[in-house]
Scaffold this motif. Structure first.
Motif, PDB file in Angstrom:
ATOM      1  N   ALA A 199       0.959  -0.941   0.118  1.00  0.00           N
ATOM      2  CA  ALA A 199       0.096   0.196  -0.060  1.00  0.00           C
ATOM      3  C   ALA A 199       0.733   1.350  -0.254  1.00  0.00           C
ATOM      4  O   ALA A 199       0.341   2.176  -0.687  1.00  0.00           O
ATOM      5  CB  ALA A 199      -0.749  -0.236   1.423  1.00  0.00           C
ATOM      6  N   SER A 200       1.959   1.837   0.649  1.00  0.00           N
ATOM      7  CA  SER A 200       2.673   2.684   0.660  1.00  0.00           C
ATOM      8  C   SER A 200       3.628   2.761  -0.210  1.00  0.00           C
ATOM      9  O   SER A 200       4.017   3.787  -0.744  1.00  0.00           O
ATOM     10  CB  SER A 200       3.756   2.272   1.940  1.00  0.00           C
ATOM     11  OG  SER A 200       3.783   1.560   3.075  1.00  0.00           O
ATOM     12  N   ILE A 250       2.230   2.050  -3.557  1.00  0.00           N
ATOM     13  CA  ILE A 250       1.408   3.078  -4.108  1.00  0.00           C
ATOM     14  C   ILE A 250       1.957   4.467  -4.234  1.00  0.00           C
ATOM     15  O   ILE A 250       2.108   5.407  -3.724  1.00  0.00           O
ATOM     16  CB  ILE A 250      -0.428   2.747  -4.222  1.00  0.00           C
ATOM     17  CG1 ILE A 250      -0.426   1.452  -4.536  1.00  0.00           C
ATOM     18  CG2 ILE A 250      -0.837   3.355  -5.008  1.00  0.00           C
ATOM     19  CD1 ILE A 250      -2.131   1.305  -4.290  1.00  0.00           C
ATOM     20  N   GLY A 251       1.959   4.771  -6.151  1.00  0.00           N
ATOM     21  CA  GLY A 251       2.631   6.357  -6.426  1.00  0.00           C
ATOM     22  C   GLY A 251       1.643   7.414  -5.592  1.00  0.00           C
ATOM     23  O   GLY A 251       0.957   7.239  -5.535  1.00  0.00           O
ATOM     24  N   GLU A 252       2.801   8.284  -4.371  1.00  0.00           N
ATOM     25  CA  GLU A 252       1.894   9.114  -3.733  1.00  0.00           C
ATOM     26  C   GLU A 252       0.911  10.078  -4.104  1.00  0.00           C
ATOM     27  O   GLU A 252       0.201  11.181  -3.810  1.00  0.00           O
ATOM     28  CB  GLU A 252       3.447  10.256  -2.886  1.00  0.00           C
ATOM     29  CG  GLU A 252       3.226   9.217  -1.566  1.00  0.00           C
ATOM     30  CD  GLU A 252       4.407   9.468  -1.404  1.00  0.00           C
ATOM     31  OE1 GLU A 252       5.150  11.275  -1.275  1.00  0.00           O
ATOM     32  OE2 GLU A 252       5.558   9.604  -0.727  1.00  0.00           O
ATOM     33  N   ILE A 264      -5.542  -0.677  -7.209  1.00  0.00           N
ATOM     34  CA  ILE A 264      -6.502  -2.135  -5.289  1.00  0.00           C
ATOM     35  C   ILE A 264      -6.655  -2.734  -6.442  1.00  0.00           C
ATOM     36  O   ILE A 264      -6.395  -4.078  -5.682  1.00  0.00           O
ATOM     37  CB  ILE A 264      -6.853  -0.479  -4.426  1.00  0.00           C
ATOM     38  CG1 ILE A 264      -4.912  -0.214  -3.528  1.00  0.00           C
ATOM     39  CG2 ILE A 264      -7.042  -1.977  -3.761  1.00  0.00           C
ATOM     40  CD1 ILE A 264      -6.072   0.789  -3.004  1.00  0.00           C
ATOM     41  N   GLU A 314      -6.465   5.056  -7.343  1.00  0.00           N
ATOM     42  CA  GLU A 314      -6.049   4.103  -6.524  1.00  0.00           C
ATOM     43  C   GLU A 314      -6.863   3.436  -6.362  1.00  0.00           C
ATOM     44  O   GLU A 314      -6.080   1.965  -6.062  1.00  0.00           O
ATOM     45  CB  GLU A 314      -5.400   5.114  -5.177  1.00  0.00           C
ATOM     46  CG  GLU A 314      -5.649   4.364  -3.626  1.00  0.00           C
ATOM     47  CD  GLU A 314      -5.610   5.309  -2.428  1.00  0.00           C
ATOM     48  OE1 GLU A 314      -4.992   6.731  -2.533  1.00  0.00           O
ATOM     49  OE2 GLU A 314      -6.199   5.382  -2.018  1.00  0.00           O
ATOM     50  N   LYS A 315      -8.093   3.171  -6.181  1.00  0.00           N
ATOM     51  CA  LYS A 315      -9.131   1.690  -6.507  1.00  0.00           C
ATOM     52  C   LYS A 315      -8.560   1.543  -7.756  1.00  0.00           C
ATOM     53  O   LYS A 315      -8.471  -0.060  -7.192  1.00  0.00           O
ATOM     54  CB  LYS A 315     -10.537   3.236  -6.367  1.00  0.00           C
ATOM     55  CG  LYS A 315     -11.281   3.541  -4.915  1.00  0.00           C
ATOM     56  CD  LYS A 315     -12.080   3.588  -4.386  1.00  0.00           C
ATOM     57  CE  LYS A 315     -12.782   2.659  -3.192  1.00  0.00           C
ATOM     58  NZ  LYS A 315     -13.640   4.507  -2.752  1.00  0.00           N
ATOM     59  N   ILE A 329      -0.997   9.837  -6.777  1.00  0.00           N
ATOM     60  CA  ILE A 329      -1.962   9.147  -7.188  1.00  0.00           C
ATOM     61  C   ILE A 329      -3.420   9.500  -6.490  1.00  0.00           C
ATOM     62  O   ILE A 329      -3.446   9.373  -5.720  1.00  0.00           O
ATOM     63  CB  ILE A 329      -1.947   7.376  -7.224  1.00  0.00           C
ATOM     64  CG1 ILE A 329      -1.259   7.369  -8.479  1.00  0.00           C
ATOM     65  CG2 ILE A 329      -3.347   7.388  -7.663  1.00  0.00           C
ATOM     66  CD1 ILE A 329      -0.007   6.058  -8.457  1.00  0.00           C
ATOM     67  N   ASP A 330      -4.837  10.413  -7.210  1.00  0.00           N
ATOM     68  CA  ASP A 330      -5.187  10.711  -6.841  1.00  0.00           C
ATOM     69  C   ASP A 330      -6.811   9.565  -6.347  1.00  0.00           C
ATOM     70  O   ASP A 330      -6.302   7.977  -7.060  1.00  0.00           O
ATOM     71  CB  ASP A 330      -6.379  11.582  -7.612  1.00  0.00           C
ATOM     72  CG  ASP A 330      -7.223  10.136  -9.491  1.00  0.00           C
ATOM     73  OD1 ASP A 330      -7.833   9.108  -8.950  1.00  0.00           O
ATOM     74  OD2 ASP A 330      -5.560  10.476  -9.895  1.00  0.00           O
ATOM     75  N   GLU A 331      -7.578   9.475  -5.727  1.00  0.00           N
ATOM     76  CA  GLU A 331      -8.475   8.151  -5.076  1.00  0.00           C
ATOM     77  C   GLU A 331      -8.882   7.471  -5.711  1.00  0.00           C
ATOM     78  O   GLU A 331      -9.289   6.346  -5.983  1.00  0.00           O
ATOM     79  CB  GLU A 331      -9.737   8.628  -4.783  1.00  0.00           C
ATOM     80  CG  GLU A 331      -9.993   8.229  -3.103  1.00  0.00           C
ATOM     81  CD  GLU A 331     -10.210   8.873  -2.179  1.00  0.00           C
ATOM     82  OE1 GLU A 331     -11.060   9.943  -1.935  1.00  0.00           O
ATOM     83  OE2 GLU A 331     -11.119   7.987  -1.257  1.00  0.00           O
TER      84      GLU A 331
END
Ligand code: SF4
Ligand code: SF4
Ligand code: SF4
Ligand code: FES
Lengths: 135, 312
Positions: B268-269, B271-273, B284, B280-281, B275-277
């Motif tokens: 989880a850490s 995933i590029g900083e 995942i 991100e979903k 990136i929007d929500e």
């Protein structure tokens, strides 16, 4: 007897915990089902803490952090949000309703918001009933 | 002469074979040890084991998990007869791949295996029974258990099956009566690709290893999930050397309780900083099987009493 759920709330020191404090000092009422655990940042909450809380008898796990952009350590809250999303997937594969895990952003001044989201969450968990780990 | 025993519970047989995989070293082993029970390799009956005196076996190895009444019975019997009882391999230690069955009920398993599988042809719908008029088979238990969940265990040899260097090291220790062995660091430490692991990794989507051409670098840097950072060293990177990411068969590094959640948190850490929500979903969600990815070898520890049942 009606079901009183046990909720473990991991709250970041700088925002959500301060928000909970604010709710207290402003004498706002929120359900006493919550066991708050203060952590420095929501990014400190390892997925293991969440699973552990459930295994030890929590009916719901709440995570409170700073609003996006406001984390004291820059990006801890994004990490928390990603972990929560991933743990939810794992929970549902395990046969657990993912609504038992919730993350919210609460700032230090949002005592009211803290009381409201906790109330909502407790209601939700009451509807879901005891955690399947406890049955 | 040290007396040893080996039993095959609910497993694939690979662990039994791995002991033979010692090749000529097995002769060295036989110089020091006498095999008093090993049903897979030699002719032994359960009666032989029952007749032995309590604590007369020096080291008993149990491979495979516990899925039937019979597995459970032998586990208890071996516990009684052995001074040192060893969980041999991932199945006995953590439940392994067969422990993934704990994500399903016994009923689902029987239906899938005997009726619904695409490769199953069973027009008469014959499903095994535990009892007939004149025969009783050992019960298929409601979920898979590790050895430790049934009896006290003195030592565990990790791996599916235990890789040769791990096995040799463990046998050397055990034959001297020592129950502590193995490395205390993570696989990345001994990985042949470790020099290509960057300090900062930013993942913008996950690839499964057949979806992308391997450029020879650290798999995580190539956005493929590799369990190396959360997995105990010892194998020397067997899978990595075969150009496949580690899936974690050696279990957690000692002192870490939960291999799956620690890897999940680490991923989880990464995933590029920026990136929007929404994205991100999507990223995942591109991981299709969370239990199978992070708990491939330890679902039986995560779900020790099988699948959980949330009412709603
Ligand atoms: S640990 Fe692996 S090799 Fe050993 S019995 Fe289980 S599945 Fe087979
Ligand atoms: S993450 Fe995997 S490929 Fe990369 S160094 Fe670690 S074990 Fe090797
Ligand atoms: S690379 Fe990983 S999965 Fe492969 S043998 Fe080593 S520990 Fe097991
Ligand atoms: S300090 Fe509040 S989420 Fe990081």
């Amino acid at each position: 007897m009606s079901f009183e759920p046990k909720i473990v709330a991991f709250l970041c020191n700088w925002c959500a915990y301060a928000g909970a404090d604010m709710a207290g000092t402003s004498r706002l009422k929120y359900p006493a089902n919550v066991v708050p655990i203060r952590v420095m940042c929501s990014g400190r909450i390892d997925a293991e803490f969440i699973i552990d809380a459930f295994e030890k008898g929590a009916d719901g796990v709440f995570i409170g952090g700073c609003h996006p952009g406001d984390c004291h350590y820059v990006s801890g809250n994004y990490r928390a949000r990603r972990r929560v999303e991933m743990v939810k997937k794992l929970l549902s594969q395990m046969g657990v309703n993912e609504k038992r895990l919730r993350i919210e952003w609460v700032s230090a001044t949002e005592g009211k918001k803290f009381a409201t989201v906790i109330e909502e969450f407790v209601d939700e968990i009451k509807k879901l009933g005891p955690s399947p780990w406890r049955k | 002469m040290i007396k040893i025993a080996m039993y095959w519970g609910a497993g694939c047989g690979g662990c039994d074979v791995s002991l033979l995989g010692l090749h000529e070293k097995i002769l060295d082993l036989l110089n020091e040890a006498e095999i008093v029970f090993w049903p897979c390799a030699m002719d032994f009956k359960y009666e032989d084991l029952e007749k032995m005196e309590d604590k007369s076996i020096d080291v008993a190895f149990y491979n495979g998990g516990i899925r039937t009444e019979e597995n459970e019975e032998i586990a208890k019997l071996l516990r009684k007869k052995a001074k040192i009882l060893v969980a041999y391999g991932s199945c006995a230690t953590e439940g392994c791949v067969i422990g993934l069955a704990n994500l399903y009920d016994k009923k689902d398993i029987f239906e899938t295996v005997y009726l619904k599988n695409e490769t199953t042809k069973n027009d008469e719908k014959i499903v095994p029974k535990e009892e007939t008029d004149d025969l009783k088979l050992p019960e298929f238990l409601p979920y898979l258990k590790t050895l430790e969940q049934v009896v006290e265990v003195d030592a565990s040899i990790p791996g599916c099956p235990p890789p040769m260097p791990v096995l040799e090291d463990a046998l050397n220790a055990l034959l001297q009566g020592k129950t502590k062995f193995g490395k205390e660091v993570a696989l990345c430490d001994e990985c042949p690709r470790k020099d290509t692991k960057p300090d900062k990794i930013e993942i913008s989507r996950f690839y499964r290893w057949h979806e992308k051409e391997d450029n020879g670098d650290c798999f995580l840097a190539q956005n493929m999930i590799c369990m190396g950072p959360a997995t105990r060293a010892g194998c020397g990177g067997e899978c990595i050397s075969a150009n496949i990411p580690c899936t974690g068969c050696m279990g957690p590094v000692p002192k870490v309780r939960n291999q799956g959640t620690s890897m999940l948190s680490a991923i989880a850490s990464l995933i590029g900083e920026e990136i929007d929500e929404e994205t991100e979903k999507e990223i995942i969600n591109s991981i299709e099987d969370f239990a199978g990815t992070f708990y491939k070898f330890s679902t039986a520890k995560l779900l020790p009493e099988g699948r959980l049942k949330d009412e709603s």
